[in-house]
Design an enzyme around this catalytic site. Structure first.
Site, PDB file in Angstrom:
ATOM      1  CG  ASP A  32       5.210   2.561   8.925  1.00 53.29           C
ATOM      2  OD1 ASP A  32       6.348   2.523   8.995  1.00 53.29           O
ATOM      3  OD2 ASP A  32       4.278   3.567   9.257  1.00 53.29           O
ATOM      4  CB  SER A 119      -1.638   5.456  -1.367  1.00 53.30           C
ATOM      5  OG  SER A 119      -1.219   6.521  -0.671  1.00 53.30           O
ATOM      6  CB  VAL A 122      -4.263   1.980   6.067  1.00 58.53           C
ATOM      7  CG1 VAL A 122      -5.193   2.737   6.881  1.00 58.53           C
ATOM      8  CG2 VAL A 122      -3.975   0.748   6.843  1.00 58.53           C
TER       9      VAL A 122
HETATM   10  N1  AR6 Z   1       5.768  -6.112   1.961  1.00 64.01           N
HETATM   11  C1  AR6 Z   1       5.223  -5.399   0.888  1.00 64.01           C
HETATM   12  N2  AR6 Z   1       3.985  -4.989   0.784  1.00 64.01           N
HETATM   13  C2  AR6 Z   1       3.248  -4.892   1.938  1.00 64.01           C
HETATM   14  C3  AR6 Z   1       3.748  -5.274   3.223  1.00 64.01           C
HETATM   15  C4  AR6 Z   1       5.024  -6.286   3.042  1.00 64.01           C
HETATM   16  N3  AR6 Z   1       5.559  -6.567   4.139  1.00 64.01           N
HETATM   17  N4  AR6 Z   1       2.715  -5.492   4.039  1.00 64.01           N
HETATM   18  C5  AR6 Z   1       1.683  -4.768   3.553  1.00 64.01           C
HETATM   19  N5  AR6 Z   1       2.065  -4.393   2.088  1.00 64.01           N
HETATM   20  P1  AR6 Z   1      -0.135  -0.073   3.748  1.00 64.01           P
HETATM   21  P2  AR6 Z   1      -0.758   2.831   2.716  1.00 64.01           P
HETATM   22  C6  AR6 Z   1       1.507  -3.814   0.960  1.00 64.01           C
HETATM   23  O1  AR6 Z   1      -1.636  -0.054   4.391  1.00 64.01           O
HETATM   24  O2  AR6 Z   1      -1.836   2.411   2.178  1.00 64.01           O
HETATM   25  C7  AR6 Z   1       0.426   2.407   7.879  1.00 64.01           C
HETATM   26  O3  AR6 Z   1      -0.172   2.090   8.981  1.00 64.01           O
HETATM   27  C8  AR6 Z   1      -0.298  -3.966   1.363  1.00 64.01           C
HETATM   28  O4  AR6 Z   1      -0.655  -5.088   0.887  1.00 64.01           O
HETATM   29  O5  AR6 Z   1       0.864  -0.585   4.315  1.00 64.01           O
HETATM   30  O6  AR6 Z   1       0.275   3.638   2.287  1.00 64.01           O
HETATM   31  C9  AR6 Z   1       1.241   3.658   7.807  1.00 64.01           C
HETATM   32  O7  AR6 Z   1       1.788   3.942   9.032  1.00 64.01           O
HETATM   33  C10 AR6 Z   1      -0.537  -2.517   0.456  1.00 64.01           C
HETATM   34  O8  AR6 Z   1      -0.639  -2.855  -0.983  1.00 64.01           O
HETATM   35  O9  AR6 Z   1       0.280   1.369   3.265  1.00 64.01           O
HETATM   36  C11 AR6 Z   1       0.135   4.797   7.373  1.00 64.01           C
HETATM   37  O10 AR6 Z   1      -0.622   5.036   8.394  1.00 64.01           O
HETATM   38  C12 AR6 Z   1       0.661  -1.630   0.382  1.00 64.01           C
HETATM   39  O11 AR6 Z   1       1.700  -2.357   1.252  1.00 64.01           O
HETATM   40  C13 AR6 Z   1      -0.671   3.749   6.544  1.00 64.01           C
HETATM   41  O12 AR6 Z   1      -0.408   2.736   6.935  1.00 64.01           O
HETATM   42  C14 AR6 Z   1       0.443  -0.236   1.129  1.00 64.01           C
HETATM   43  O13 AR6 Z   1      -0.200  -0.580   2.447  1.00 64.01           O
HETATM   44  C15 AR6 Z   1      -0.174   4.297   4.977  1.00 64.01           C
HETATM   45  O14 AR6 Z   1      -1.250   3.538   4.200  1.00 64.01           O
END
Ligand code: AR6
Length: 172
Positions: A32, A119, A122
């Site tokens: 995000d 998901s 975090v």
């Molecule tokens: N490109 C692709 N995937 C990514 C990137 C990127 N640049 N950066 C991280 N990931 P998360 P969630 C992956 O935590 O669990 C946010 O604060 C990461 O490795 O981004 O759905 C939102 O505002 C992981 O596999 O999202 C919410 O509050 C995946 O993206 C919360 O996090 C999802 O990790 C949502 O949590």
């Protein structure tokens, strides 16, 4: 049609890139944060308007905005479930996050779409279980809708990448 890559979704070329947002739609960390950072303030501006008019976005649902400076036409913001151990409808909500994003993409004329591993950061959803749900939801959607040319799973970490490669290989 189904593709897996290891990389950064903000650099992925697709008509739609999907954001793993939270219910406020007002930004956060992880993917995000990366999407808002790379896409610029136009995305947050639209998110704010949507949030004001409909009071955020519940888990399992999706909204669409501009992609700002990203190499995509749109960003679809979907909210995955927070993992609480699996007894709070997490599986169904995760499947809905994928299927509602796909529906919204098609409704807006997209031919290609890229998903992060919703998901599994975090929000703590077990990665293997999330991958199975994601792949199943996409395949189910493709049974009835033929308008998408390419669906890309963009894995940011090696663990997810290996899981997706294995899952897709074992099905072929
Ligand atoms: N490109 C692709 N995937 C990514 C990137 C990127 N640049 N950066 C991280 N990931 P998360 P969630 C992956 O935590 O669990 C946010 O604060 C990461 O490795 O981004 O759905 C939102 O505002 C992981 O596999 O999202 C919410 O509050 C995946 O993206 C919360 O996090 C999802 O990790 C949502 O949590």
């Amino acid at each position: 049609m189904l593709k897996v890559v290891l990389g950064d979704i903000t650099r992925t070329k697709a008509d739609v890139i999907v954001n793993a947002a939270n219910s406020t739609l007002l930004g956060g960390g992880g993917v995000d944060g990366a999407i808002h950072m790379a896409g610029g303030p136009a995305i947050l501006e639209e998110c704010r308007k949507i949030s004001e008019s409909q009071g955020g976005c519940p888990p399992g649902e999706a909204v669409i905005t501009t992609a700002g400076r990203l190499p995509a036409k749109y960003v679809i913001h979907t909210v995955g479930p927070v993992w609480h151990g699996g007894m709070r409808n997490e599986d169904q909500l995760l499947a809905s996050a994928y299927s509602n994003s796909l529906k919204l993409a098609v409704k807006n004329g997209a031919r290609t779409i890229a998903f992060p591993n919703i998901s599994t950061g975090v929000y703590g959803f077990p990665k293997g279980r999330a991958a199975k749900i994601a792949i199943t939801a996409v395949k189910e959607f493709l049974k009835t809708d033929k308008s998408l040319d390419e669906i890309i799973f963009v894995c940011f970490d090696r663990e997810n990448h290996e899981i997706y490669e294995r899952e897709l290989k074992s099905e072929n």
